[in-house]
Motif scaffolding. Sequence first.
Motif, PDB file in Angstrom:
ATOM      1  N   SER A 123       0.855  -1.190   0.000  1.00 26.53           N
ATOM      2  CA  SER A 123       0.000   0.000   0.000  1.00 26.53           C
ATOM      3  C   SER A 123       0.888   1.238   0.000  1.00 26.53           C
ATOM      4  N   SER A 124       0.385   2.302  -0.605  1.00 27.75           N
ATOM      5  CA  SER A 124       1.167   3.535  -0.698  1.00 27.75           C
ATOM      6  C   SER A 124       1.147   4.276   0.635  1.00 27.75           C
ATOM      7  N   ILE A 125       2.085   5.183   0.794  1.00 30.95           N
ATOM      8  CA  ILE A 125       2.121   6.020   1.994  1.00 30.95           C
ATOM      9  C   ILE A 125       0.821   6.797   2.109  1.00 30.95           C
ATOM     10  N   ARG A 126       0.320   7.298   0.986  1.00 31.30           N
ATOM     11  CA  ARG A 126      -0.937   8.061   0.997  1.00 31.30           C
ATOM     12  C   ARG A 126      -2.104   7.186   1.451  1.00 31.30           C
ATOM     13  N   THR A 127      -2.177   5.969   0.941  1.00 33.62           N
ATOM     14  CA  THR A 127      -3.276   5.078   1.336  1.00 33.62           C
ATOM     15  C   THR A 127      -3.211   4.793   2.828  1.00 33.62           C
ATOM     16  N   ARG A 128      -2.026   4.554   3.352  1.00 35.58           N
ATOM     17  CA  ARG A 128      -1.890   4.309   4.795  1.00 35.58           C
ATOM     18  C   ARG A 128      -2.305   5.532   5.600  1.00 35.58           C
ATOM     19  N   LEU A 129      -2.025   6.718   5.098  1.00 34.39           N
ATOM     20  CA  LEU A 129      -2.449   7.952   5.764  1.00 34.39           C
ATOM     21  C   LEU A 129      -3.974   8.052   5.769  1.00 34.39           C
ATOM     22  N   TYR A 130      -4.628   7.767   4.637  1.00 35.53           N
ATOM     23  CA  TYR A 130      -6.095   7.782   4.563  1.00 35.53           C
ATOM     24  C   TYR A 130      -6.690   6.762   5.523  1.00 35.53           C
ATOM     25  N   PHE A 131      -6.068   5.578   5.581  1.00 34.95           N
ATOM     26  CA  PHE A 131      -6.555   4.507   6.451  1.00 34.95           C
ATOM     27  C   PHE A 131      -6.513   4.942   7.923  1.00 34.95           C
ATOM     28  N   ARG A 132      -5.395   5.513   8.347  1.00 36.86           N
ATOM     29  CA  ARG A 132      -5.282   5.968   9.748  1.00 36.86           C
ATOM     30  C   ARG A 132      -6.328   7.035  10.069  1.00 36.86           C
ATOM     31  N   LYS A 133      -6.534   7.960   9.146  1.00 39.46           N
ATOM     32  CA  LYS A 133      -7.542   9.007   9.360  1.00 39.46           C
ATOM     33  C   LYS A 133      -8.936   8.387   9.458  1.00 39.46           C
ATOM     34  N   ALA A 134      -9.276   7.495   8.543  1.00 34.93           N
ATOM     35  CA  ALA A 134     -10.596   6.853   8.540  1.00 34.93           C
ATOM     36  C   ALA A 134     -10.826   6.075   9.833  1.00 34.93           C
ATOM     37  N   LYS A 135      -9.819   5.359  10.304  1.00 39.69           N
ATOM     38  CA  LYS A 135      -9.962   4.580  11.549  1.00 39.69           C
ATOM     39  C   LYS A 135     -10.299   5.496  12.726  1.00 39.69           C
ATOM     40  N   ARG A 136      -9.768   6.708  12.720  1.00 41.29           N
ATOM     41  CA  ARG A 136     -10.009   7.646  13.828  1.00 41.29           C
ATOM     42  C   ARG A 136     -11.389   8.288  13.783  1.00 41.29           C
ATOM     43  N   ILE A 137     -11.944   8.501  12.592  1.00 41.45           N
ATOM     44  CA  ILE A 137     -13.154   9.317  12.507  1.00 41.45           C
ATOM     45  C   ILE A 137     -14.440   8.564  12.185  1.00 41.45           C
ATOM     46  N   MET A 138     -14.344   7.329  11.668  1.00 40.63           N
ATOM     47  CA  MET A 138     -15.549   6.629  11.228  1.00 40.63           C
ATOM     48  C   MET A 138     -16.413   6.182  12.400  1.00 40.63           C
ATOM     49  N   HIS A 139     -17.717   6.264  12.209  1.00 42.14           N
ATOM     50  CA  HIS A 139     -18.693   5.802  13.189  1.00 42.14           C
ATOM     51  C   HIS A 139     -18.568   4.285  13.326  1.00 42.14           C
ATOM     52  N   PRO A 140     -18.831   3.731  14.515  1.00 41.70           N
ATOM     53  CA  PRO A 140     -18.711   2.274  14.709  1.00 41.70           C
ATOM     54  C   PRO A 140     -19.626   1.432  13.823  1.00 41.70           C
ATOM     55  N   SER A 141     -20.639   2.021  13.209  1.00 41.83           N
ATOM     56  CA  SER A 141     -21.504   1.252  12.314  1.00 41.83           C
ATOM     57  C   SER A 141     -20.849   1.023  10.942  1.00 41.83           C
ATOM     58  N   TRP A 142     -19.630   1.525  10.769  1.00 40.19           N
ATOM     59  CA  TRP A 142     -18.869   1.339   9.536  1.00 40.19           C
ATOM     60  C   TRP A 142     -17.585   0.582   9.842  1.00 40.19           C
ATOM     61  N   THR A 143     -17.215  -0.320   8.948  1.00 37.88           N
ATOM     62  CA  THR A 143     -15.954  -1.045   9.055  1.00 37.88           C
ATOM     63  C   THR A 143     -14.945  -0.369   8.139  1.00 37.88           C
ATOM     64  N   VAL A 144     -13.749  -0.164   8.656  1.00 37.57           N
ATOM     65  CA  VAL A 144     -12.663   0.415   7.866  1.00 37.57           C
ATOM     66  C   VAL A 144     -11.623  -0.676   7.647  1.00 37.57           C
ATOM     67  N   SER A 145     -11.291  -0.940   6.401  1.00 35.89           N
ATOM     68  CA  SER A 145     -10.279  -1.955   6.114  1.00 35.89           C
ATOM     69  C   SER A 145      -9.371  -1.473   4.989  1.00 35.89           C
ATOM     70  N   MET A 146      -8.211  -2.096   4.923  1.00 30.55           N
ATOM     71  CA  MET A 146      -7.281  -1.807   3.844  1.00 30.55           C
ATOM     72  C   MET A 146      -7.035  -3.114   3.104  1.00 30.55           C
ATOM     73  N   LEU A 147      -7.257  -3.088   1.819  1.00 26.50           N
ATOM     74  CA  LEU A 147      -7.071  -4.253   0.971  1.00 26.50           C
ATOM     75  C   LEU A 147      -6.104  -3.860  -0.133  1.00 26.50           C
ATOM     76  N   GLY A 148      -4.864  -4.332  -0.025  1.00 23.25           N
ATOM     77  CA  GLY A 148      -3.846  -3.906  -0.976  1.00 23.25           C
ATOM     78  C   GLY A 148      -3.635  -2.413  -0.840  1.00 23.25           C
ATOM     79  N   ASN A 149      -3.849  -1.687  -1.914  1.00 15.59           N
ATOM     80  CA  ASN A 149      -3.673  -0.232  -1.897  1.00 15.59           C
ATOM     81  C   ASN A 149      -5.010   0.512  -1.837  1.00 15.59           C
ATOM     82  N   ARG A 150      -6.048  -0.147  -1.332  1.00 11.56           N
ATOM     83  CA  ARG A 150      -7.367   0.485  -1.250  1.00 11.56           C
ATOM     84  C   ARG A 150      -7.832   0.558   0.200  1.00 11.56           C
TER      85      ARG A 150
END
Length: 160
Positions: A123-150
């Motif tokens: 995964s790219s540095i940018r994708t990992r940055l988006y992932f960390r941000k999403a994990k912090r802000i998403m409501h618990p009714s949503w699952t945040v995952s990283m699959l490859g570079n997505r």
Amino acid sequence: MNPSGKADIDPLFKATYKPELDLYPIEIPANKSASDFYFTTDSGLKYQVMFARKRDSYLAHIVNFSVLNEEFEDEYSETNRGEVYRIIATVAEIISIYHKIHPSSRSYEFAGEYKDGNERGESSIRTRLYFRKAKRIMHPSWTVSMLGNRVILLRDSSRA
């Protein structure tokens, strides 16, 4: 449905979420069914954030954001203007606005471009940055995952 006849809206972000930085002014499309949003950074870079529906599901979206300025070779260029965190905060707000307009949406997916020379990573540095941000802000009714570079935001199906 709730008694008012309007569909219940699962929040996208935690109730405590507030942008940590000032957002760039967002150009919201006048037509509510439109999927193109724009904003311009302090350095004058204009960005487009588009929502495309996935082929296999009308309620699943791919989020694409790109720089529109002609000074860059392609729309996914690395700009290095020191604005990345405000850009991410602004894109998160745009996703929230889009979700309020399209509350039945079930998923959002996006990927960050690789920096030159780093394409071999999972995964790219940018994708990992988006992932960390999403994990912090998403409501618990949503699952945040990283699959490859997505990064994939998926509404909990048990809440449908």
